[in-house]
Design a protein around this motif. Structure first.
Motif: not given
Length: 105
Positions: A43-45, A56-67
């Motif tokens: 989740y961090t680097y 990628a975490v923010a992108q994942l959350r946005e994709t999950q919302k869109q789904i």
């Protein structure tokens, strides 16, 4: 996966929903890829001495919302299906002019 989603629709409606189905399938594929990245990278680097959030975490959350949004539009959960049916029933009631049928004469 695309075929499973298309199977939810009656034969006559499949073509109408193919574009949206393709979008939903792509979102699900993106979600899987992003989840793999987050699982692999975390989740961090580290950037020098700073710890930063993995984009990628923010992108994942946005994709999950869109789904979730697209799934709701398809009525893929019992609750969403219930809401869609209720909305369709309201539309039918609003379009019912049968009590004014004698005005056509």
């Amino acid at each position: 996966m695309k075929q499973k989603i298309l199977d939810l629709f009656e034969e006559k409606n499949r073509e109408r929903f193919e574009l949206l189905t393709n979008m939903l399938v792509r979102l699900i594929e993106d979600q899987k890829e992003l989840q793999d990245i987050v699982d692999r990278e975390g989740y961090t680097y580290k950037a020098g001495e700073l710890t930063k959030p993995n984009p990628a975490v923010a992108q994942l959350r946005e994709t999950q919302k869109q789904i979730l949004t697209m799934s709701a539009r398809f009525g893929l959960s019992p609750r969403d299906l219930q809401l869609l049916e209720r909305d369709l029933e309201k539309e039918k009631e609003e379009e019912d002019f049968s009590e004014f049928g004698d005005l056509d004469e």
